[in-house]
Design a protein around this motif. Structure first.
Motif, PDB file in Angstrom:
ATOM      1  N   VAL A 280       0.740  -0.732  -0.196  1.00  0.00           N
ATOM      2  CA  VAL A 280      -0.133  -0.299  -0.051  1.00  0.00           C
ATOM      3  C   VAL A 280       1.490   1.206   0.023  1.00  0.00           C
ATOM      4  CG1 VAL A 280      -1.949   1.179   1.299  1.00  0.00           C
ATOM      5  CG2 VAL A 280      -2.108  -0.697   0.784  1.00  0.00           C
ATOM      6  N   LEU A 281       2.117   1.169   0.917  1.00  0.00           N
ATOM      7  CA  LEU A 281       2.831   2.471   0.907  1.00  0.00           C
ATOM      8  C   LEU A 281       3.800   2.553  -0.644  1.00  0.00           C
ATOM      9  CD1 LEU A 281       4.919   2.037   4.132  1.00  0.00           C
ATOM     10  CD2 LEU A 281       2.960   4.197   3.936  1.00  0.00           C
ATOM     11  N   PHE A 282       3.767   1.256  -0.988  1.00  0.00           N
ATOM     12  CA  PHE A 282       4.451   1.675  -2.873  1.00  0.00           C
ATOM     13  C   PHE A 282       3.345   2.365  -3.485  1.00  0.00           C
ATOM     14  CE2 PHE A 282       7.717  -1.699  -1.157  1.00  0.00           C
ATOM     15  CZ  PHE A 282       8.061  -0.759  -0.100  1.00  0.00           C
ATOM     16  N   ILE A 283       2.149   1.592  -3.834  1.00  0.00           N
ATOM     17  CA  ILE A 283       1.313   1.923  -4.933  1.00  0.00           C
ATOM     18  C   ILE A 283       0.561   2.885  -4.464  1.00  0.00           C
ATOM     19  CG2 ILE A 283      -0.641   1.082  -6.769  1.00  0.00           C
ATOM     20  CD1 ILE A 283       0.727  -2.028  -5.727  1.00  0.00           C
ATOM     21  N   LYS A 284       0.342   2.811  -3.144  1.00  0.00           N
ATOM     22  CA  LYS A 284      -1.255   4.170  -3.184  1.00  0.00           C
ATOM     23  C   LYS A 284      -1.015   4.952  -1.594  1.00  0.00           C
ATOM     24  CE  LYS A 284      -5.755   6.037  -4.989  1.00  0.00           C
ATOM     25  NZ  LYS A 284      -6.305   6.219  -3.099  1.00  0.00           N
ATOM     26  N   PRO A 285       0.645   5.709  -0.995  1.00  0.00           N
ATOM     27  CA  PRO A 285       0.363   5.861   0.334  1.00  0.00           C
ATOM     28  C   PRO A 285      -0.775   6.894   0.868  1.00  0.00           C
ATOM     29  CG  PRO A 285       1.818   6.736  -1.406  1.00  0.00           C
ATOM     30  CD  PRO A 285       1.387   6.070  -2.542  1.00  0.00           C
ATOM     31  N   SER A 286      -1.674   6.821   0.302  1.00  0.00           N
ATOM     32  CA  SER A 286      -2.608   7.936   1.073  1.00  0.00           C
ATOM     33  C   SER A 286      -3.695   7.030   1.687  1.00  0.00           C
ATOM     34  CB  SER A 286      -3.593   9.131  -0.867  1.00  0.00           C
ATOM     35  OG  SER A 286      -3.823   8.008  -1.730  1.00  0.00           O
ATOM     36  N   GLY A 287      -3.849   5.520   1.336  1.00  0.00           N
ATOM     37  CA  GLY A 287      -4.715   4.581   1.224  1.00  0.00           C
ATOM     38  C   GLY A 287      -5.986   4.513  -0.332  1.00  0.00           C
ATOM     39  N   ILE A 288      -6.596   3.381   0.721  1.00  0.00           N
ATOM     40  CA  ILE A 288      -7.302   3.070   0.024  1.00  0.00           C
ATOM     41  C   ILE A 288      -8.411   4.019  -0.047  1.00  0.00           C
ATOM     42  CG2 ILE A 288      -7.234   0.804  -1.177  1.00  0.00           C
ATOM     43  CD1 ILE A 288      -8.675  -0.583   0.920  1.00  0.00           C
ATOM     44  N   PHE A 289      -9.028   4.584   1.193  1.00  0.00           N
ATOM     45  CA  PHE A 289      -9.645   5.466   1.397  1.00  0.00           C
ATOM     46  C   PHE A 289      -9.700   6.888   1.785  1.00  0.00           C
ATOM     47  CE2 PHE A 289     -10.930   1.225   3.141  1.00  0.00           C
ATOM     48  CZ  PHE A 289     -12.295   1.055   2.572  1.00  0.00           C
TER      49      PHE A 289
END
Lengths: 300, 328
Positions: A280-289
């Protein structure tokens, strides 16, 4: 476990996952409260959970206090630890850099861990379940009454926080500080006091998490780091600072972990949640929500 | 290299040569050998933390990979220790690049947590992959190293060897920070945007220094494995990564000598504490090695609160003030 049908397996893993996930959700909410008010990630968050669990063991198992009384006492003591931590180590720092704050909260976590080791020793501590009713059977899967306690208390905490932050003056003040500290100060809010309150609240929630999970996992002094890491995983997955996201992500993480342990290997169970954190940190650090817009506004 | 650093390095070489003459005891030599391993890792970590301004709570993992590479390649595959060390360096360089490229896009707390998570995963793998690492019971019978045909079969020989590696590590680090890359790193720490606008490729720079610091850790891990001849996952937990950051932070992360000082101080601290146990007993405190963790945490906290630049900077400031007093 291999003899039972696939569906029962899935339900059983879901139950186990929700039970673990509820704890991650609560640790994640602890992270979020402090993060929102101060922009600090408290590396000692996991230690609050450990302290809560061990304190509860002593009060109920050794001193034979009634459950509700021990619960309240434990939360009060750990909350006091949180307040002390803020007053002694965060408040005096006049020129906070992220690196310095990280190291300070790490130092506090080492101290709390050391204190727990000296007070409670290195062994793991056993505690009775809240109610000693037999497990409930549900479509072939078994649900421990303690799991119901965990989920119920998680829901209470969530509702409590929503009410606190939306309908009480202090809650609104903390939120105001989180949104814009200078503006909040101009409006007459004592921002330093709000920071202290956020540490208190976060420690209290950590303690509750420790109290309800100890009957299931048996607590020892060294668990803080891993609990903290996984809780942070949930917080990031849910979008750092977003408490509703944290709850959903925590439960999701717990379920993924239980599934992974069941279908792949239980040896790698702890690595599973961390791997998800890294991905998650690598792909989308803003998180899924979380939104990347809001993310850019934060300092890091 | 600057004159002062050359002088420091000379003084260190003299101290290393002289130390065994004053310390006859193999036990204390062993303590200094472990200190050398920590110094080596901390020099690398200082390049990353102090100069590039990036925190890593995962360097214990690189030490572990270096140690396991040394252990596995020499015991299972029968490679020579030297080849195993280089194999470890290659593996760590590759792993750190793979981990570093996405991780170093993160900043502050995210970076700290990501590297901590990585360290934790490596530790879990070391425990769980029993066929490769021996699991919790570890790898036994790792052979000793030889240098130019001399087997390093005594603590004295290993002492000189490991400190020679530290001196080389220091020399390379000083050369690096006074080169163009070193200046880019310092610019990077000051302001990433400003550095980028001056033509520093900040991404490449961060990853290079991350890989380099991981290589320092790897070599340190390999040397550790060849010294103790036995490795298990125990010393490579998350706490070890935290301890390494502690050493760099306590000594002072903005100077290589600071990180070196921190590594020395905290490596020798347990000995000082156990030595002072007897004295503490006299004044009524029953000190136990278990309390070490509290002492470490306390020292780290106090330094960060009152001397955020670290012990080394504090000492040099005191020395400067002292000199000025004398001049008056």
């Amino acid at each position: 476990m291999n003899q039972v049908s696939g569906l029962t397996d899935i339900i059983q893993f879901m139950v186990m996952g929700v039970q673990r996930g509820a704890i991650y959700a609560m640790v994640a909410m602890g992270f979020n409260i402090i993060y929102n008010a101060t922009g600090i990630i408290n590396f000692a968050q996991g230690e609050f959970v450990v302290l809560g669990g061990l304190m509860m063991v002593t009060l109920t198992m050794a001193l034979n206090l009634a459950l509700p009384l021990a619960f309240i006492l434990t939360v009060i003591v750990v909350t006091a630890v949180g307040i002390l931590m803020e007053r002694l180590t965060i408040n005096p720092v006049k020129t906070p850099s992220v690196l310095r704050l990280i190291i300070i909260t790490i130092a506090v976590s080492i101290l709390l861990k050391g204190a727990a080791m000296i007070i409670w020793g290195k062994g793991s501590h056993y505690m009775n379940h809240f109610t000693d009713a037999p497990p409930i059977e549900f479509m072939g899967a078994y649900i421990l009454p303690q799991t119901l306690w965990i989920v119920g208390i998680l829901l209470c905490v969530v509702v409590g926080l929503v009410v606190f932050f939306n309908y009480t003056m202090i809650g609104k003040c903390i939120r105001a500080c989180a949104i814009n500290r200078d503006a909040a100060r101009l409006a007459g809010i004592n921002d330093r006091k709000m920071v202290m309150l956020s540490f208190a609240l976060s420690a209290g929630i950590g303690a509750i998490a420790g109290i309800i999970v100890t009957p299931i996992i048996q607590m020892d002094y060294g668990r803080g780091a891993l609990l903290g890491l996984k809780g942070f995983g949930a917080a990031v997955l849910g979008g750092l600072g977003n408490s509703m996201g944290a709850v959903v992500a925590g439960v999701l993480l717990g379920i993924l972990e239980a599934m992974g342990a069941g279908y792949i290997s239980s040896h790698y169970m702890d690595a599973m949640a961390l791997l998800i954190l890294l991905i998650v940190l690598f792909i989308k650090p803003s998180g899924i929500f979380g939104s990347s817009e809001a993310m850019r506004l934060k300092e890091f | 290299m600057q004159g002062r650093d050359i002088a420091g390095l000379m003084a260190l070489i003299a101290a290393v040569i002289a130390a065994p003459l004053t310390i006859g005891n193999d036990y204390y030599l062993g303590v200094l050998i472990f200190a050398a391993f920590n110094c080596l890792t901390c020099i690398g970590l200082c390049l990353l933390m102090g100069y590039a301004g990036q925190i890593s709570l995962g360097h214990g993992a690189f030490v572990a990979i270096g140690a396991y590479a040394a252990g596995i390649f020499t015991t299972s595959l029968g490679w020579s220790p030297w080849i195993a060390i280089f194999a470890g360096v290659f593996i760590v360089a590759a792993v750190s690049a793979v981990v570093g490229i996405p991780t170093l896009r993160l900043k502050g707390h995210y970076l700290a947590m990501a590297t901590l998570g990585f360290a934790s995963i490596v530790h879990i793998l070391a425990v769980a992959t029993v066929e490769v690492t021996g699991g919790p019971s570890g790898l036994l019978n790792i052979p000793r190293m030889s240098v130019f045909g001399y087997e390093l079969d005594s603590d004295l020989k290993y002492f000189y060897f490991s400190w020679a590696v530290v001196v080389i590590g220091l020399y390379l680090a000083f050369n690096l920070i006074n080169s163009r890359i070193g200046r880019s790193l310092r610019a990077l720490h000051g302001s990433e945007d400003a550095a980028a606008s001056l033509g520093v490729n900040i991404t490449a720079c961060k990853i290079q220094v991350f890989v380099l610091s991981a290589v320092y850790a790897s070599i340190s891990g390999s040397l550790y494995a060849y010294y103790v001849n036995y490795i298990d996952p125990g010393p490579f937990g998350v706490m070890h990564s935290v301890l390494l950051v502690t050493m760099v932070a306590v000594g002072g992360m903005h100077k290589i000598w600071g990180a070196f000082t921190g590594a020395m101080l905290l490596s020798l601290l347990p000995e000082v504490l156990s030595f002072s146990t007897n004295y503490l007993k006299v004044i009524g405190i029953a000190y136990q090695p278990d309390y070490d963790i509290l002492v470490y945490g306390g020292i780290l906290l106090l330094i960060m609160l009152f001397l955020p630049e670290g012990v080394f900077e504090g000492l040099s400031r005191a020395a400067r003030a002292g000199r000025q007093l004398v001049r008056r």
